[in-house]
Write a protein that holds these residues in place. Structure first.
Motif, PDB file in Angstrom:
ATOM      1  N   PHE A 157       0.838  -1.199   0.000  1.00  0.00           N
ATOM      2  CA  PHE A 157       0.000   0.000   0.000  1.00  0.00           C
ATOM      3  C   PHE A 157       0.874   1.251   0.000  1.00  0.00           C
ATOM      4  O   PHE A 157       1.922   1.268   0.644  1.00  0.00           O
ATOM      5  N   PRO A 158       0.428   2.298  -0.697  1.00  0.00           N
ATOM      6  CA  PRO A 158      -0.788   2.337  -1.497  1.00  0.00           C
ATOM      7  C   PRO A 158      -0.662   1.475  -2.750  1.00  0.00           C
ATOM      8  O   PRO A 158       0.426   1.296  -3.302  1.00  0.00           O
ATOM      9  N   ILE A 159      -1.780   0.941  -3.180  1.00  0.00           N
ATOM     10  CA  ILE A 159      -1.803   0.072  -4.361  1.00  0.00           C
ATOM     11  C   ILE A 159      -1.491   0.903  -5.594  1.00  0.00           C
ATOM     12  O   ILE A 159      -2.017   2.002  -5.778  1.00  0.00           O
ATOM     13  N   ASP A 170     -10.480  -7.512  -2.384  1.00  0.00           N
ATOM     14  CA  ASP A 170      -9.823  -6.268  -1.969  1.00  0.00           C
ATOM     15  C   ASP A 170     -10.564  -5.652  -0.792  1.00  0.00           C
ATOM     16  O   ASP A 170      -9.981  -4.901   0.003  1.00  0.00           O
ATOM     17  N   ARG A 181      -5.824  -6.387   5.545  1.00  0.00           N
ATOM     18  CA  ARG A 181      -4.814  -5.351   5.762  1.00  0.00           C
ATOM     19  C   ARG A 181      -5.383  -4.014   5.276  1.00  0.00           C
ATOM     20  O   ARG A 181      -6.236  -3.974   4.404  1.00  0.00           O
ATOM     21  N   TYR A 182      -4.882  -2.919   5.848  1.00  0.00           N
ATOM     22  CA  TYR A 182      -5.488  -1.619   5.559  1.00  0.00           C
ATOM     23  C   TYR A 182      -4.476  -0.500   5.769  1.00  0.00           C
ATOM     24  O   TYR A 182      -3.306  -0.754   6.085  1.00  0.00           O
ATOM     25  N   VAL A 183      -4.926   0.738   5.587  1.00  0.00           N
ATOM     26  CA  VAL A 183      -4.090   1.920   5.774  1.00  0.00           C
ATOM     27  C   VAL A 183      -4.775   2.816   6.797  1.00  0.00           C
ATOM     28  O   VAL A 183      -5.951   3.140   6.649  1.00  0.00           O
ATOM     29  N   PRO A 229       0.501   1.420   6.717  1.00  0.00           N
ATOM     30  CA  PRO A 229      -0.144   0.119   6.488  1.00  0.00           C
ATOM     31  C   PRO A 229      -0.254  -0.665   7.787  1.00  0.00           C
ATOM     32  O   PRO A 229       0.668  -0.685   8.597  1.00  0.00           O
ATOM     33  N   ILE A 264     -10.193   0.739   4.824  1.00  0.00           N
ATOM     34  CA  ILE A 264     -10.136  -0.101   3.624  1.00  0.00           C
ATOM     35  C   ILE A 264     -10.149   0.780   2.378  1.00  0.00           C
ATOM     36  O   ILE A 264      -9.419   0.546   1.408  1.00  0.00           O
ATOM     37  N   LYS A 297      -6.828   2.272   0.941  1.00  0.00           N
ATOM     38  CA  LYS A 297      -5.889   1.451   0.160  1.00  0.00           C
ATOM     39  C   LYS A 297      -5.828   1.928  -1.291  1.00  0.00           C
ATOM     40  O   LYS A 297      -4.771   1.861  -1.925  1.00  0.00           O
ATOM     41  N   CYS A 298      -6.962   2.399  -1.792  1.00  0.00           N
ATOM     42  CA  CYS A 298      -7.020   2.867  -3.179  1.00  0.00           C
ATOM     43  C   CYS A 298      -7.241   4.376  -3.269  1.00  0.00           C
ATOM     44  O   CYS A 298      -6.698   5.032  -4.157  1.00  0.00           O
TER      45      CYS A 298
END
Length: 734
Positions: A338-340, A349, A366-368, A374, A389, A392-393
């Motif tokens: 992350f970040p993706i 996802d 998993r997350y940010v 992360p 969640i 992440k994007c």
């Protein structure tokens, strides 16, 4: 099915055995001929001959059929029934991976029995049921606690060492321990052990009545066919085989599986980082990507929630996460960082099928966090909240998914970002723009990076020079704690409450429910969902009814019309449906009832819900003047949109078209309390020609020796300078 190895009698049928079978068959025919020669002595020759000829013919057909059946069993390549996938799977790989029961610490039990190398069929299938005369673990007296004595006795159907259910898998999978992970967890923490799975909706015997693989229409490969509810007396609901196959499934060129989800060109090792052999379905799954989940979560079930129809809304004129966009397929990897950076979105996802439950649909991922760090529950971190969640994007890597779009224009910063508005469905999703960093926008500690303020100091154009001064309360409670915000909020919301991303971005099925609708992993400051319907919820897809030809996108629960207008107003009259999303949490009366002359729809500021955009001197509701065209002491009002003054409704942190301070003039200052009330002007709002500002202004204004709130701008073709005395003026201005 089994491989030959020196000094191991693993071949079920040898050449000598086949030769002996044919010799016995010929001997039986000779004996039959002897009977034929004997019977004519007792019966008439013709009758006896015809009778015995029929018997001989029947026996011959029977024996040929049996022999043919045995030959099929002997020479049918069982593993090749799934395209020769097994050697390339984690079970079959000899190098690095490969099933190995020696990891259980109980294999083999007999001295001198020897061990098999990784990936051998005999780690699961026991053709002889013993080693050195002993039945290997698990057995009647030595087996895991989660097995019964009956389950542990073998061999079972398919010559397995235990009953064909999840307990067989757990014999090994409960003994692994990868570096940095708890016992029994997978290498990347996506699988989190038996006890966690058994508490999930998929694994809990009390919840998984519908967790039974229904099969894929027209399937010819056994794992892709429908599973029976019971097999050999064992319930099949919730077991691993509903999603996984131990042998793997592999297609071939021109005969690839699920190309409607993952095109054949993206099923190759050269194009898909999850593929270990061309056309091999990753992770020993029964189907590719969303095809696996949608086989159950579609209109035919057996899952209760039809998620496929939600995802399909994006291609039917609505909006949604582009799970089914084949341009983005084949990019997800289980250990992504992350970040993706590689744009995609798959079901896993946002959901972990081994952990998911109705009370927390994002648990186990998993997350940010809000600081951009992360986190991983497998490493001891807390379980994620929904917004974490999303980061992440839509956080620091947002430009890889939905990049910003610039809107240059007269008097505007040429780098002004057009977030968060969208004016199309964005199909294909790979071409979407208008993104922004939601992690920065919701972080209370974020500071603005805006630097272009013309001839003024850069800080004059920064809404947040030392902290984030305005944001919707997603990661933390909001800045605005005034009496006005308290009186206008609905459904139990208050300044000390928080919301989630999914309280705005959700299915239109929740569009008539006031207040929050998020159900997953709530905090003490979150209100429980008020939605009690049967339609699935979540940001899979949305398609609210259009209003006057305008279709709302951005996966919103209800309409939010972001038509900005230009030289003329965007609407000819007020229609509450244009702002239906806002009115799920904010009382409509606070924005539309006019207390002043000549309307008198309310008595004063203390009469009913109000906002701070209000003049107590003349009881003028300035929101009603702007969006409902109800002016007081003026010849006209407007029918504008919320978005012209609250262009980015997430936060002010990245506002690029608003000044909040004038370092050169002591009569135009930033509010004392620092709050900027989510005021950030849209691209069509410019600087007034009356002053020298490079952008429209909002803040505190000193006029005739008195401090008031005020704004100065050009909007819809005319200049405006507005001063007003809100009820909280003593707290916010000097």
């Amino acid at each position: 099915m089994f491989r030959k190895y020196p000094n191991k009698n693993l071949n079920l049928t040898t050449e000598a055995q086949r030769t002996r079978r044919h010799r016995d068959f010929k001997s039986g025919l000779n004996s039959l001929n002897g009977l034929i020669r004997f019977f004519p002595q007792c019966l008439s020759v013709s009758v006896a001959y015809n009778f015995l000829l029929k018997i001989k013919l029947i026996l011959l057909i029977f024996l040929v059929a049996v022999d043919f059946f045995l030959l099929i069993l002997i020479y049918t390549p069982i593993v090749d029934a799934t395209g020769g996938a097994f050697p390339y799977t984690k079970h079959g790989g000899v190098a690095g991976n490969g099933v190995d029961r020696s990891t259980t610490g109980n294999w083999p039990p007999a001295s001198g029995a020897g061990t098999y190398q990784k990936g051998e069929c005999t780690h699961c299938h026991e053709p002889h049921a013993s080693f050195g005369g002993d039945e290997p673990y698990p057995n009647y007296t030595n087996h895991p606690s989660f097995m019964t004595q009956e389950e542990a006795q073998g061999p079972d159907p398919y010559l397995l060492f235990a009953d064909d259910n999840a307990n067989l898998c757990w014999t090994c999978h409960e003994t692994f321990q990868f570096t940095g992970k708890p016992l029994g967890w997978g290498a990347y923490g996506f699988y989190q052990g038996r006890s966690v799975y058994l508490s999930s909706t998929h694994g809990d015997p009390l919840k998984n009545a519908n967790m039974l693989w229904p099969g894929i229409s027209g399937a010819t490969v056994h794992p892709r066919k429908a599973r029976p509810s019971t097999l050999n007396g064992v319930s099949q609901k919730g077991i691993c085989l509903n999603c996984h196959t131990p042998h793997g499934i592999r297609g071939s060129e021109g005969n690839a599986y699920d190309t409607d989800a993952v095109p054949e060109s993206k099923q190759l090792t050269t194009s898909n980082p999850s593929v270990t052999a061309d056309y091999l379905i990753p992770r020993q799954l029964n189907a590719w990507e969303e095809k696996l989940c949608e086989t159950c979560h579609d209109a035919s079930g057996p899952a209760i929630n039809n998620i496929q129809s939600e995802i399909d809304k994006r291609s039917l004129g609505g909006s949604g996460h582009p799970v089914d966009d084949t341009n983005l397929s084949g990019r997800h990897v289980v250990n992504e960082t992350f970040p993706i950076t590689s744009k995609h979105v798959e079901c896993y996802d946002c959901h972990n099928p081994h952990v998911i439950k109705s009370s927390s649909r994002v648990e186990g991922l998993r997350y940010v966090d809000i600081s951009g760090v992360p986190k991983d529950p497998a490493a001891g971190d807390s379980q994620p909240y929904v917004y974490q969640i999303c980061f992440k994007c839509h956080g620091d890597g947002y430009a890889n998914f939905i990049p910003a779009k610039t809107h240059p224009g007269p008097g505007l910063n040429p780098n002004h970002s057009n977030h968060p508005l969208r004016t199309s469905t964005g199909n294909p999703a790979s071409g979407n723009t208008n993104g922004s960093n939601k992690r920065l926008e919701f972080n209370p500690s974020s500071t603005s990076s805006q630097s272009d303020c013309g001839s003024y100091q850069a800080s004059d154009c920064r809404p947040s020079p030392s902290q984030n001064t305005a944001y919707h309360p997603v990661a933390s409670t909001g800045r605005n704690t005034s009496a006005a915000i308290q009186r206008q909020l609905l459904a139990g919301l208050s300044p000390d409450k928080t919301i989630m991303c999914t309280d705005c971005h959700n299915s239109e099925a929740t569009g008539s429910i006031q207040g929050p609708v998020t159900e997953s992993n709530l905090r003490a400051t979150d209100l429980p969902s008020g939605y009690a319907g049967v339609s699935p919820i979540g940001p899979h897809g949305s398609q609210p009814p259009s209003v006057g030809g305008y279709q709302t996108y951005r996966i919103l629960r209800a309409n939010y019309n972001t038509t900005l207008g230009g030289a003329t107003e965007p609407f000819t009259s007020y229609n509450r449906d244009n702002f239906a999303l806002c009115f799920l949490c904010h009382n409509e009366e606070a924005f539309t009832k006019q207390c002043g002359d000549p309307y008198f729809e309310c008595g004063s500021w203390t009469d009913g819900p109000k906002t701070n955009f209000y003049s107590t001197l003349y009881d003028i509701n300035l929101h009603a003047t702007h969006i409902a065209k109800k002016p007081v002491f003026a010849t006209t009002g407007t029918s504008t949109t919320c978005a012209n003054c609250h262009y980015n409704v997430h936060s002010n942190i990245e506002a690029a078209n608003t000044m909040y301070n004038d370092s050169n003039d002591p009569n135009w200052k930033r509010p004392l309390d620092g709050g900027t009330r989510l005021i950030n002007f849209s691209p069509i709002v410019g600087a007034s020609s009356w002053w020298t500002y490079s952008r429209p202004f909002w803040g505190c204004v000193k006029t005739t020796g008195i401090w008031r709130k005020g704004c100065d701008f050009n909007c819809h073709g005319f200049d405006m300078e507005l001063w007003y005395s809100p009820p909280n003026i003593a707290d916010s201005c000097y």
